[in-house]
Write an enzyme that holds these catalytic residues in place. Structure first.
Site, PDB file in Angstrom:
ATOM      1  N   GLU A 120       0.838  -1.210   0.000  1.00  0.00           N
ATOM      2  CA  GLU A 120       0.000   0.000   0.000  1.00  0.00           C
ATOM      3  C   GLU A 120       0.867   1.252   0.000  1.00  0.00           C
ATOM      4  O   GLU A 120       0.585   2.231  -0.693  1.00  0.00           O
ATOM      5  CB  GLU A 120      -0.921   0.010   1.235  1.00  0.00           C
ATOM      6  CG  GLU A 120      -1.950  -1.112   1.256  1.00  0.00           C
ATOM      7  CD  GLU A 120      -3.083  -0.917   0.260  1.00  0.00           C
ATOM      8  OE1 GLU A 120      -3.137   0.139  -0.403  1.00  0.00           O
ATOM      9  OE2 GLU A 120      -3.919  -1.834   0.130  1.00  0.00           O
ATOM     10  N   ASP A 153      -4.557  -9.787  -8.102  1.00  0.00           N
ATOM     11  CA  ASP A 153      -4.825  -8.885  -9.237  1.00  0.00           C
ATOM     12  C   ASP A 153      -3.618  -8.149  -9.833  1.00  0.00           C
ATOM     13  O   ASP A 153      -3.246  -8.359 -10.984  1.00  0.00           O
ATOM     14  CB  ASP A 153      -5.933  -7.876  -8.876  1.00  0.00           C
ATOM     15  CG  ASP A 153      -5.741  -7.223  -7.498  1.00  0.00           C
ATOM     16  OD1 ASP A 153      -4.693  -7.430  -6.876  1.00  0.00           O
ATOM     17  OD2 ASP A 153      -6.648  -6.497  -7.061  1.00  0.00           O
ATOM     18  N   GLU A 208     -12.116   0.256 -10.266  1.00  0.00           N
ATOM     19  CA  GLU A 208     -11.715  -0.654 -11.349  1.00  0.00           C
ATOM     20  C   GLU A 208     -12.656  -0.651 -12.542  1.00  0.00           C
ATOM     21  O   GLU A 208     -12.216  -0.794 -13.683  1.00  0.00           O
ATOM     22  CB  GLU A 208     -11.542  -2.087 -10.814  1.00  0.00           C
ATOM     23  CG  GLU A 208     -10.274  -2.307 -10.000  1.00  0.00           C
ATOM     24  CD  GLU A 208     -10.342  -1.756  -8.576  1.00  0.00           C
ATOM     25  OE1 GLU A 208     -11.450  -1.353  -8.144  1.00  0.00           O
ATOM     26  OE2 GLU A 208      -9.306  -1.710  -7.900  1.00  0.00           O
ATOM     27  N   GLU A 245     -18.683  -6.129  -2.877  1.00  0.00           N
ATOM     28  CA  GLU A 245     -17.308  -6.617  -2.898  1.00  0.00           C
ATOM     29  C   GLU A 245     -17.230  -8.057  -3.422  1.00  0.00           C
ATOM     30  O   GLU A 245     -16.331  -8.393  -4.178  1.00  0.00           O
ATOM     31  CB  GLU A 245     -16.714  -6.526  -1.483  1.00  0.00           C
ATOM     32  CG  GLU A 245     -15.242  -6.829  -1.390  1.00  0.00           C
ATOM     33  CD  GLU A 245     -14.338  -5.729  -1.981  1.00  0.00           C
ATOM     34  OE1 GLU A 245     -14.852  -4.735  -2.508  1.00  0.00           O
ATOM     35  OE2 GLU A 245     -13.107  -5.892  -1.915  1.00  0.00           O
TER      36      GLU A 245
END
Ligand SMILES: *[C@@H]1O[C@H](CO)[C@@H](O)[C@H](O)[C@H]1NC(C)=O
Ligand SMILES: *[C@@H]1O[C@H](CO)[C@@H](O)[C@H](O)[C@H]1NC(C)=O
Ligand SMILES: *[C@@H]1O[C@H](CO)[C@@H](O)[C@H](O)[C@H]1NC(C)=O
Length: 568
Positions: free
Chosen positions: A125, A265, A379, A358
């Site tokens: 992050e 991802d 996204e 989600e």
């Protein structure tokens, strides 16, 4: 079998749109701009220089130490934030052409930001948000074409990025060289730190660390990230599948099931984008293997499932909101028809709920009982933007309009934009994630913007997984051979062809793969399946010259036009 029926150019160069009436499109662009300013101004007023805004209570949260920290362990009570949302906003301010605010932000950060703080952060992050945000802003600020710093720029953001990079490097001290998921910015890795990390967490650091190396001329950042990526890639199954979590001390998988969404991802994303940014064919070779394996084992109809990397058998059949980046990645890989299908399927979920839950079980058409929230994720907007760039199909402007309208309807509050506790009830949480400013608003704005600033029109670039802009070609200094020691030119029989004339993938210019495998035995079947495939210009295979013929999928041979006028 991947059927590639149409190839499209991957040039992220923007040109005027057809389709939606120009005034409507411009009005939507201004709405996207207003969304950014509503979230940014409220952050600056109520939260800055803390990390993120709580838009309902109009206060702040120092969330950098909480990101990825589900149990909220080892928090630092004295941590007062690192202006995370401001760092994340800079590249969007540049896209919006807001020079004065960009310059103000750069000045504040140059003088006031410090990473010498006793706080435990998530390496991934912190890399994608802070390091990526600073590097992108530095490159934009130092590029004279952007004219973002009329008063001059000291280069301080790069120094800050380098200082942060040094601190993050201390996470790469595990026995395998795969980084720990957590590091204390002042003290390094805690004694007894968890050795568990995710595939995405340790396998998508190469864009930022590589950029830092190339801008500073110091190898260690790229070396560390590349070493980790190599180790991780070596853990793939014979079918080229990945798990989701692993132990960085032993190099063993913990969770053998993997998919294209949460926990994995951006691993896929960074293999391809590292290839684009650093121009190293070995990244493409790895991406291509991983992509074919995903298409073979994880795709199910137009959905994606998770599979056990040891057997290839499905484990979870569900849609996760993070998966929505995949069609955008498919566009970059040149697999545009697949991208369209995947996007259509995912957008149907958005239309059902108005936002994304989600997790969603597509077989039973049910939302996951606890993972039903919507945290302002970008996204779908990202994929919609990339698909529009590739196709110019006005459908994607309409999709973007739906996304924008729903965000305003369900997530806007007087103090900003807020995450939703439930995609079903639309009950509000009290959190405005920084990626809403770096990604969601930026992609929507760019989707509707027919006249992007010249620095975006005249240059090629990649977006990091956090939506930050990294221009291509800033340095061609190869630091180390990536992924495999010996790199064979992957496609010496595929000829270089003019992209514009042929509507083929930028990617496929250098690819000549033949990695088809038997799904039961994992044995190679020889070269029948290929991203190298380029169809002949005309469906009846007629031609006037060689350029009108495509590339054979199996041999990667460029087909030629026979004297009788047929491609063969
Ligand atoms: C954070 O702010 C509090 C209250 O203003 C202050 O007491 C503390 O010293 C600050 N922490 C740091 C690390 O500066
Ligand atoms: C730049 O951003 C600031 C802060 O949101 C805003 O007040 C100002 O109007 C913006 N300027 C332009 C030209 O959009
Ligand atoms: C640095 O922060 C201080 C305190 O918030 C502020 O007064 C100063 O203007 C900041 N520096 C810049 C260049 O903005």
């Amino acid at each position: 079998m991947i059927l590639v029926t149409q190839w499209t150019v991957l040039l992220l160069l923007l040109s005027p749109a057809l389709g939606m009436v120009e005034e409507e499109r411009l009005a939507l662009r201004e709405k996207a701009r207003a969304m950014f300013h509503h979230s940014y101004d409220n952050y600056m007023e109520h939260a800055f220089p803390h990390d993120e805004l709580r838009p309902v209570s109009e206060t702040y949260t120092d969330s950098l130490m909480e990101l990825g920290n589900l149990n909220l362990e080892h928090l630092s009570p004295s941590y007062n934030g690192t202006a995370l949302t401001l760092v994340e906003s800079l590249s969007t301010l540049a896209v919006l052409g807001n020079t004065s605010e960009f310059e103000k932000g750069v000045s504040w950060l140059s003088e006031n930001l410090s990473f010498d703080i006793d706080v435990r952060v998530n390496v991934f992050e912190c890399t994608i948000r802070h390091l990526g945000g600073l590097l992108s802003a530095h490159m934009l600020a130092s590029d004279p074409d952007t004219r973002l710093m009329p008063g001059g720029y000291s280069g301080r953001l790069l120094a800050l990025a380098q200082d942060l990079g040094e601190r993050l490097l201390r996470a790469f001290t595990s026995p395998t060289g795969i980084p720990y998921a957590w590091v204390n910015l002042r003290h390094g890795v805690r004694k007894g730190e968890t050795p568990e990390t995710s595939t995405a967490g340790c396998g998508s650091l190469i864009l930022e660390m590589g950029t830092l190396s190339r801008l500073t001329g110091r190898h260690q950042y790229e070396d560390a990230a590349l070493w980790a990526l190599r180790k991780l890639w070596a853990m793939r199954s014979p079918a080229d599948l990945m798990g989701t979590t692993l132990n960085v001390e032993t190099g063993q998988w913990i969770e053998f099931s993997g998919g294209i969404g949460a926990g994995v991802d951006s691993f896929y994303e960074y293999l391809l984008k590292a290839y684009i940014l650093f121009d190293e064919p070995a990244y493409w070779a790895s991406f291509h293997k991983a992509y074919l394996a995903a298409q073979r084992f994880l795709r199910t109809g137009n959905w994606y499932q998770d599979a056990d990397l040891r057997t290839g058998r499905p484990t979870h059949r569900q849609f996760g909101a993070l998966q929505a980046f995949w069609p955008g990645l498919q566009v970059l890989a040149g697999d545009v028809e697949e991208a369209r299908r995947t996007h259509r399927q995912f957008f149907a979920v958005w239309e059902t709920f108005g936002v994304f839950p989600e997790r969603y079980y597509y077989d039973g058409q049910a939302v996951h009982h606890s993972e039903n929230y919507y945290p302002l994720r970008p996204e779908l907007a990202e994929s919609t933007y990339l698909l529009y760039q590739a196709t110019r199909d006005p459908l994607y402007l309409k999709v973007g309009k739906t996304i924008l309208t729903n965000l305003n309807r369900f997530t806007k509050v007087p103090g900003g934009y807020t995450s939703l506790r439930s995609a079903v009830t639309k009950e509000k949480e009290d959190h405005q994630h920084s990626y809403f400013l770096s990604e969601t608003c930026k992609y929507l704005y760019l989707l509707f913007d027919p006249h992007p600033p010249p620095f975006l029109r005249n240059k090629q670039f990649v977006f990091t997984t956090e939506g930050h802009i990294l221009p291509l070609g800033f340095s061609r200094v190869p630091l180390r051979a990536p992924l495999t020691a010996v790199v064979k030119p992957p496609c010496d029989t595929c000829q270089t062809i003019n992209l514009d004339e042929h509507k083929i993938s930028y990617m496929s210019l250098r690819v000549c793969p033949n990695w088809a495998i038997d799904s039961r035995t994992f044995k190679s079947l020889g070269g029948v399946e290929s991203i190298c495939h380029i169809p002949d210009g005309s469906p009846d295979h007629r031609c006037k010259n060689h350029l009108q013929c495509g590339v054979d999928a199996a041999s990667c041979r460029h087909r030629t036009c026979s004297p009788a006028g047929f491609c063969n």
